[in-house]
Scaffold this active site. Structure first.
Site, PDB file in Angstrom:
ATOM      1  N   GLY A  46       0.688  -1.222   0.011  1.00  0.00           N
ATOM      2  CA  GLY A  46       0.026   0.003   0.097  1.00  0.00           C
ATOM      3  C   GLY A  46       0.799   1.123   0.183  1.00  0.00           C
ATOM      4  O   GLY A  46       1.915   1.181   0.263  1.00  0.00           O
ATOM      5  N   GLN A  51       2.713   9.943   2.088  1.00  0.00           N
ATOM      6  CA  GLN A  51       4.152   9.390   2.406  1.00  0.00           C
ATOM      7  C   GLN A  51       4.848   9.812   1.010  1.00  0.00           C
ATOM      8  O   GLN A  51       6.315   9.568   1.179  1.00  0.00           O
ATOM      9  CB  GLN A  51       3.967   7.897   1.982  1.00  0.00           C
ATOM     10  CG  GLN A  51       3.432   7.291   3.480  1.00  0.00           C
ATOM     11  CD  GLN A  51       3.415   5.661   3.351  1.00  0.00           C
ATOM     12  OE1 GLN A  51       2.133   5.313   2.592  1.00  0.00           O
ATOM     13  NE2 GLN A  51       4.166   4.891   3.891  1.00  0.00           N
ATOM     14  N   CYS A  91       5.681  -0.489   7.627  1.00  0.00           N
ATOM     15  CA  CYS A  91       5.435   0.887   6.972  1.00  0.00           C
ATOM     16  C   CYS A  91       6.466   1.287   6.053  1.00  0.00           C
ATOM     17  O   CYS A  91       7.869   1.293   6.593  1.00  0.00           O
ATOM     18  CB  CYS A  91       4.959   2.060   7.865  1.00  0.00           C
ATOM     19  SG  CYS A  91       4.611   3.504   7.415  1.00  0.00           S
ATOM     20  N   LEU A  92       6.563   1.639   4.961  1.00  0.00           N
ATOM     21  CA  LEU A  92       7.618   2.118   4.123  1.00  0.00           C
ATOM     22  C   LEU A  92       7.911   3.434   4.382  1.00  0.00           C
ATOM     23  O   LEU A  92       9.280   3.745   4.319  1.00  0.00           O
ATOM     24  CB  LEU A  92       7.083   2.425   2.630  1.00  0.00           C
ATOM     25  CG  LEU A  92       6.591   1.141   1.836  1.00  0.00           C
ATOM     26  CD1 LEU A  92       5.997   1.509   0.539  1.00  0.00           C
ATOM     27  CD2 LEU A  92       7.464  -0.082   1.841  1.00  0.00           C
ATOM     28  N   HIS A 133      -4.512   1.088   7.791  1.00  0.00           N
ATOM     29  CA  HIS A 133      -3.277   1.646   7.852  1.00  0.00           C
ATOM     30  C   HIS A 133      -3.004   3.060   7.071  1.00  0.00           C
ATOM     31  O   HIS A 133      -2.704   4.020   7.362  1.00  0.00           O
ATOM     32  CB  HIS A 133      -2.014   0.679   7.541  1.00  0.00           C
ATOM     33  CG  HIS A 133      -0.840   1.190   7.558  1.00  0.00           C
ATOM     34  ND1 HIS A 133       0.180   0.392   8.434  1.00  0.00           N
ATOM     35  CD2 HIS A 133      -0.015   1.820   6.668  1.00  0.00           C
ATOM     36  CE1 HIS A 133       1.300   0.823   8.170  1.00  0.00           C
ATOM     37  NE2 HIS A 133       1.253   1.838   7.066  1.00  0.00           N
ATOM     38  N   GLU A 134      -3.389   2.737   5.630  1.00  0.00           N
ATOM     39  CA  GLU A 134      -3.253   3.961   4.837  1.00  0.00           C
ATOM     40  C   GLU A 134      -4.235   4.903   5.109  1.00  0.00           C
ATOM     41  O   GLU A 134      -3.902   6.201   4.757  1.00  0.00           O
ATOM     42  CB  GLU A 134      -3.672   3.386   3.254  1.00  0.00           C
ATOM     43  CG  GLU A 134      -2.676   2.251   2.901  1.00  0.00           C
ATOM     44  CD  GLU A 134      -1.169   2.438   2.788  1.00  0.00           C
ATOM     45  OE1 GLU A 134      -0.710   3.557   3.057  1.00  0.00           O
ATOM     46  OE2 GLU A 134      -0.599   1.496   3.089  1.00  0.00           O
ATOM     47  N   HIS A 137      -2.586   7.281   7.448  1.00  0.00           N
ATOM     48  CA  HIS A 137      -1.571   8.238   6.812  1.00  0.00           C
ATOM     49  C   HIS A 137      -2.189   9.467   6.561  1.00  0.00           C
ATOM     50  O   HIS A 137      -1.817  10.513   6.651  1.00  0.00           O
ATOM     51  CB  HIS A 137      -0.946   7.479   5.719  1.00  0.00           C
ATOM     52  CG  HIS A 137       0.345   6.618   5.979  1.00  0.00           C
ATOM     53  ND1 HIS A 137       1.176   7.087   6.770  1.00  0.00           N
ATOM     54  CD2 HIS A 137       0.236   5.276   5.575  1.00  0.00           C
ATOM     55  CE1 HIS A 137       2.224   6.041   6.836  1.00  0.00           C
ATOM     56  NE2 HIS A 137       1.444   5.090   6.230  1.00  0.00           N
TER      57      HIS A 137
HETATM   58  O1  K1U Z   1       1.768   2.243   4.035  1.00  0.00           O
HETATM   59  C1  K1U Z   1       2.791   1.627   3.968  1.00  0.00           C
HETATM   60  O2  K1U Z   1       3.898   2.208   4.049  1.00  0.00           O
HETATM   61  C2  K1U Z   1       2.970   0.379   3.191  1.00  0.00           C
HETATM   62  C3  K1U Z   1       2.757  -0.914   3.964  1.00  0.00           C
HETATM   63  C4  K1U Z   1       1.456  -1.201   4.140  1.00  0.00           C
HETATM   64  C5  K1U Z   1       0.971  -2.151   5.042  1.00  0.00           C
HETATM   65  C6  K1U Z   1       1.752  -3.514   5.360  1.00  0.00           C
HETATM   66  C7  K1U Z   1       1.386  -4.232   6.070  1.00  0.00           C
HETATM   67  C8  K1U Z   1       0.288  -4.302   6.963  1.00  0.00           C
HETATM   68  C9  K1U Z   1      -0.422  -3.117   6.917  1.00  0.00           C
HETATM   69  C10 K1U Z   1      -0.027  -2.184   6.025  1.00  0.00           C
HETATM   70  C11 K1U Z   1       3.719  -2.005   3.424  1.00  0.00           C
HETATM   71  O3  K1U Z   1       3.501  -2.253   2.458  1.00  0.00           O
HETATM   72  S1  K1U Z   1       5.116  -2.341   4.200  1.00  0.00           S
HETATM   73  C12 K1U Z   1       5.775  -3.528   3.398  1.00  0.00           C
HETATM   74  C13 K1U Z   1       5.126  -5.080   3.456  1.00  0.00           C
HETATM   75  O4  K1U Z   1       4.586  -5.181   4.611  1.00  0.00           O
HETATM   76  C14 K1U Z   1       5.169  -5.629   2.366  1.00  0.00           C
HETATM   77  C15 K1U Z   1       6.239  -5.737   1.424  1.00  0.00           C
HETATM   78  C16 K1U Z   1       6.258  -6.701   0.489  1.00  0.00           C
HETATM   79  C17 K1U Z   1       5.305  -8.035   0.600  1.00  0.00           C
HETATM   80  C18 K1U Z   1       4.474  -7.898   1.326  1.00  0.00           C
HETATM   81  C19 K1U Z   1       4.375  -6.948   2.537  1.00  0.00           C
HETATM   82 ZN    ZN Z   2       2.684   3.103   6.182  1.00  0.00          ZN
END
Ligand code: K1U
Ligand code: ZN
Length: 167
Positions: A46, A51, A91-92, A133-134, A137
């Protein structure tokens, strides 16, 4: 298409509250494409416009295994929520930190697509977690804000230590 820079905690710009989108034009479609490219490249499931320092209510998500089921939520509004579940989140904008957060188990959200048409999405599992989560943000909130003050202090010092080591 272009890769966008993702802001990292504790950047204050992540605390900005996003405004609703009022113009559904080519520029908005370009932003959505750029956000999708940035999310896939990260990789993430996401990304919220906040972000990438764009303070409009735009979210992209793709929780599919084959990364071919993208979802774009513009001006999302939570209509219903049911139950609770605890899920490990990342979270990225807070790289390398994974913590369990309690969320609603199921959500119904109404949103616009990039053409401005309204639609509703009913979600559970990772999609429901990701939508919540998004949406946080867009309110200038990070998933770590949901943790205890002690955990937040530990995360802050961990990230500070990592930053010092990288210098
Ligand atoms: O909002 C963001 O920073 C993105 C975030 C979203 C998220 C992940 C997990 C639970 C809730 C919300 C991410 O994508 S973090 C990276 C991640 O979890 C992931 C990356 C590659 C494959 C699968 C997961
Ligand atoms: Zn995030």
């Amino acid at each position: 298409m272009a890769l966008l820079e993702v802001l990292h905690f504790p950047d204050k710009r992540l605390r900005t509250v996003a405004k609703p989108v009022t113009v559904f034009d080519e520029k908005l479609s370009q932003l959505v494409d750029d956000m999708l490219e940035t999310m896939y490249q990260a990789p993430g499931v996401g990304l919220a416009a906040t972000q990438v320092n764009i303070h409009q209510q735009v979210i992209v998500i793709d929780v599919s295994e084959d990364k071919n089921q993208s979802l774009c939520l513009i001006n999302p509004v939570l209509q219903e929520q049911q139950g609770t579940e605890t899920c490990e989140e990342g979270c990225l904008s807070v790289p390398g930190i994974y913590e369990s957060v309690q969320r609603a188990e199921k959500v119904i959200v109404e949103a616009n697509n990039p053409q401005g048409q309204s639609f509703s999405v009913e979600a559970d599992g990772l999609l429901a977690v990701c939508i919540q989560h998004e949406m946080e943000h867009l309110q200038g909130k990070l998933f770590i804000d949901n943790l205890s003050p002690l955990k937040q202090r530990r995360i802050r010092s961990k990230l500070e230590k990592r930053r010092r080591q990288a210098m």
